[in-house]
Design a protein around this motif. Sequence first.
Motif, PDB file in Angstrom:
ATOM      1  N   MET A  62       0.889  -1.182  -0.008  1.00 39.17           N
ATOM      2  CA  MET A  62      -0.279  -0.535   0.103  1.00 39.17           C
ATOM      3  C   MET A  62       0.652   1.009  -0.181  1.00 39.17           C
ATOM      4  O   MET A  62       2.187   1.477   0.845  1.00 39.17           O
ATOM      5  CB  MET A  62      -1.109   0.037   1.243  1.00 39.17           C
ATOM      6  N   LYS A  63       0.869   1.772  -0.956  1.00 33.27           N
ATOM      7  CA  LYS A  63       1.417   3.265  -0.889  1.00 33.27           C
ATOM      8  C   LYS A  63       0.894   4.356  -0.064  1.00 33.27           C
ATOM      9  O   LYS A  63       0.156   4.550   0.306  1.00 33.27           O
ATOM     10  CB  LYS A  63       0.894   3.815  -1.654  1.00 33.27           C
ATOM     11  N   ARG A  64       1.815   4.602   0.906  1.00 35.89           N
ATOM     12  CA  ARG A  64       1.733   5.658   2.052  1.00 35.89           C
ATOM     13  C   ARG A  64       1.958   7.277   1.514  1.00 35.89           C
ATOM     14  O   ARG A  64       3.245   8.081   1.072  1.00 35.89           O
ATOM     15  CB  ARG A  64       2.096   5.839   3.189  1.00 35.89           C
ATOM     16  N   TYR A  65       0.435   8.046   1.392  1.00 38.15           N
ATOM     17  CA  TYR A  65       0.840   9.459   0.576  1.00 38.15           C
ATOM     18  C   TYR A  65       1.479  10.230   1.999  1.00 38.15           C
ATOM     19  O   TYR A  65       1.375  10.139   3.284  1.00 38.15           O
ATOM     20  CB  TYR A  65      -0.378  10.187   0.164  1.00 38.15           C
ATOM     21  N   ARG A  66       2.541  11.586   1.518  1.00 42.67           N
ATOM     22  CA  ARG A  66       2.231  12.392   2.176  1.00 42.67           C
ATOM     23  C   ARG A  66       2.010  14.090   1.691  1.00 42.67           C
ATOM     24  O   ARG A  66       2.051  13.909   0.815  1.00 42.67           O
ATOM     25  CB  ARG A  66       4.419  12.555   2.408  1.00 42.67           C
ATOM     26  N   PRO A  67       2.441  14.901   2.820  1.00 44.39           N
ATOM     27  CA  PRO A  67       2.153  16.113   2.565  1.00 44.39           C
ATOM     28  C   PRO A  67       2.861  16.804   1.673  1.00 44.39           C
ATOM     29  O   PRO A  67       3.827  15.711   1.296  1.00 44.39           O
ATOM     30  CB  PRO A  67       1.839  17.034   3.620  1.00 44.39           C
ATOM     31  N   ASN A  68       2.025  17.376   0.765  1.00 41.94           N
ATOM     32  CA  ASN A  68       3.240  17.808  -0.679  1.00 41.94           C
ATOM     33  C   ASN A  68       3.959  19.199  -0.036  1.00 41.94           C
ATOM     34  O   ASN A  68       3.808  20.498   1.258  1.00 41.94           O
ATOM     35  CB  ASN A  68       2.390  18.976  -0.903  1.00 41.94           C
ATOM     36  N   THR A  69       5.066  19.117  -0.117  1.00 42.94           N
ATOM     37  CA  THR A  69       6.582  19.639   0.436  1.00 42.94           C
ATOM     38  C   THR A  69       6.411  20.913   0.318  1.00 42.94           C
ATOM     39  O   THR A  69       6.640  21.994   1.283  1.00 42.94           O
ATOM     40  CB  THR A  69       8.185  18.761   0.107  1.00 42.94           C
ATOM     41  N   LYS A  70       6.046  21.439  -0.505  1.00 40.27           N
ATOM     42  CA  LYS A  70       6.026  23.126  -1.180  1.00 40.27           C
ATOM     43  C   LYS A  70       4.955  23.735  -0.298  1.00 40.27           C
ATOM     44  O   LYS A  70       5.764  24.670  -0.543  1.00 40.27           O
ATOM     45  CB  LYS A  70       5.327  23.225  -2.385  1.00 40.27           C
ATOM     46  N   ALA A  71       3.910  22.784  -0.900  1.00 43.91           N
ATOM     47  CA  ALA A  71       2.696  23.133   0.169  1.00 43.91           C
ATOM     48  C   ALA A  71       3.256  23.277   1.739  1.00 43.91           C
ATOM     49  O   ALA A  71       2.582  24.654   2.093  1.00 43.91           O
ATOM     50  CB  ALA A  71       1.213  23.136  -0.209  1.00 43.91           C
ATOM     51  N   VAL A  72       3.780  23.126   2.499  1.00 43.80           N
ATOM     52  CA  VAL A  72       4.254  22.515   4.283  1.00 43.80           C
ATOM     53  C   VAL A  72       5.222  23.959   3.906  1.00 43.80           C
ATOM     54  O   VAL A  72       5.080  24.979   4.435  1.00 43.80           O
ATOM     55  CB  VAL A  72       5.049  21.142   3.984  1.00 43.80           C
ATOM     56  N   ILE A  73       5.870  23.671   3.119  1.00 42.58           N
ATOM     57  CA  ILE A  73       7.294  25.190   3.011  1.00 42.58           C
ATOM     58  C   ILE A  73       6.360  26.837   3.300  1.00 42.58           C
ATOM     59  O   ILE A  73       6.888  27.430   3.950  1.00 42.58           O
ATOM     60  CB  ILE A  73       8.515  24.794   1.908  1.00 42.58           C
ATOM     61  N   VAL A  74       4.857  26.674   2.381  1.00 47.09           N
ATOM     62  CA  VAL A  74       4.695  28.377   2.026  1.00 47.09           C
ATOM     63  C   VAL A  74       3.627  28.304   3.376  1.00 47.09           C
ATOM     64  O   VAL A  74       3.833  29.773   3.127  1.00 47.09           O
ATOM     65  CB  VAL A  74       4.044  27.901   0.225  1.00 47.09           C
ATOM     66  N   GLY A  75       3.262  27.511   4.048  1.00 48.33           N
ATOM     67  CA  GLY A  75       2.500  27.667   4.847  1.00 48.33           C
ATOM     68  C   GLY A  75       3.147  28.584   6.242  1.00 48.33           C
ATOM     69  O   GLY A  75       3.260  29.172   6.584  1.00 48.33           O
ATOM     70  N   ILE A  76       4.411  26.998   6.641  1.00 45.05           N
ATOM     71  CA  ILE A  76       4.899  27.812   7.615  1.00 45.05           C
ATOM     72  C   ILE A  76       6.137  28.991   6.409  1.00 45.05           C
ATOM     73  O   ILE A  76       6.166  29.945   7.513  1.00 45.05           O
ATOM     74  CB  ILE A  76       6.728  26.364   7.384  1.00 45.05           C
ATOM     75  N   PHE A  77       6.237  29.534   5.738  1.00 46.38           N
ATOM     76  CA  PHE A  77       6.963  30.853   5.563  1.00 46.38           C
ATOM     77  C   PHE A  77       5.915  31.497   6.036  1.00 46.38           C
ATOM     78  O   PHE A  77       6.387  33.326   6.734  1.00 46.38           O
ATOM     79  CB  PHE A  77       7.364  30.539   3.898  1.00 46.38           C
ATOM     80  N   LEU A  78       4.472  31.604   5.439  1.00 49.27           N
ATOM     81  CA  LEU A  78       3.845  32.647   5.270  1.00 49.27           C
ATOM     82  C   LEU A  78       4.065  33.028   6.861  1.00 49.27           C
ATOM     83  O   LEU A  78       3.548  34.145   7.302  1.00 49.27           O
ATOM     84  CB  LEU A  78       2.191  32.187   5.199  1.00 49.27           C
ATOM     85  N   MET A  79       3.623  32.055   7.791  1.00 56.92           N
ATOM     86  CA  MET A  79       3.499  31.829   9.222  1.00 56.92           C
ATOM     87  C   MET A  79       4.760  32.745   9.233  1.00 56.92           C
ATOM     88  O   MET A  79       3.882  33.636  10.879  1.00 56.92           O
ATOM     89  CB  MET A  79       3.688  31.275   9.928  1.00 56.92           C
ATOM     90  N   LEU A  80       6.046  32.733   9.085  1.00 61.48           N
ATOM     91  CA  LEU A  80       6.775  33.118  10.263  1.00 61.48           C
ATOM     92  C   LEU A  80       6.622  34.909   9.730  1.00 61.48           C
ATOM     93  O   LEU A  80       7.237  35.885  10.590  1.00 61.48           O
ATOM     94  CB  LEU A  80       8.468  31.957   9.267  1.00 61.48           C
ATOM     95  N   ILE A  81       6.388  35.136   8.461  1.00 57.12           N
ATOM     96  CA  ILE A  81       6.752  36.541   7.782  1.00 57.12           C
ATOM     97  C   ILE A  81       5.491  36.833   8.631  1.00 57.12           C
ATOM     98  O   ILE A  81       5.616  38.122   9.311  1.00 57.12           O
ATOM     99  CB  ILE A  81       5.664  36.777   6.226  1.00 57.12           C
ATOM    100  N   GLY A  82       4.774  36.436   9.091  1.00 58.52           N
ATOM    101  CA  GLY A  82       2.724  36.837   9.874  1.00 58.52           C
ATOM    102  C   GLY A  82       4.387  36.873  11.162  1.00 58.52           C
ATOM    103  O   GLY A  82       3.517  38.793  11.538  1.00 58.52           O
ATOM    104  N   ILE A  83       4.535  36.482  11.962  1.00 56.97           N
ATOM    105  CA  ILE A  83       5.077  36.589  13.122  1.00 56.97           C
ATOM    106  C   ILE A  83       6.482  37.805  12.728  1.00 56.97           C
ATOM    107  O   ILE A  83       6.330  38.774  13.491  1.00 56.97           O
ATOM    108  CB  ILE A  83       5.847  35.199  13.688  1.00 56.97           C
TER     109      ILE A  83
END
Length: 90
Positions: A1-22
């Motif tokens: 069975m294949k295991r799917y991981r979250p999209n790395t680019k979307a995770v990086i963009v989300g964290i980057f947006l949060m860091l800019i907000g902080i």
Amino acid sequence: MKRYRPNTKAVIVGIFLMLIGILCWVIKASFIPKGALYLFPVGLLLICVGGLELTITAFIAMRKNDLAMSGHLRAIEAQRKKAEIKKESR
């Protein structure tokens, strides 16, 4: 069975947006305490958008994993029924 991981680019963009907000909050609090009132709501908006993006990415990965597991379980059940039918026909 294949295991799917979250999209790395979307995770990086989300964290980057949060860091800019902080960073907006830090700039507002440290360097411009009486001016630039727009930095507080902009920072809050960026943190919320980044968190929303991370949440949506996690839900998409979770849904893909759920569908893959359901398909895997259906295949196992089909094999089991096929084996039972084969035993009964003997």
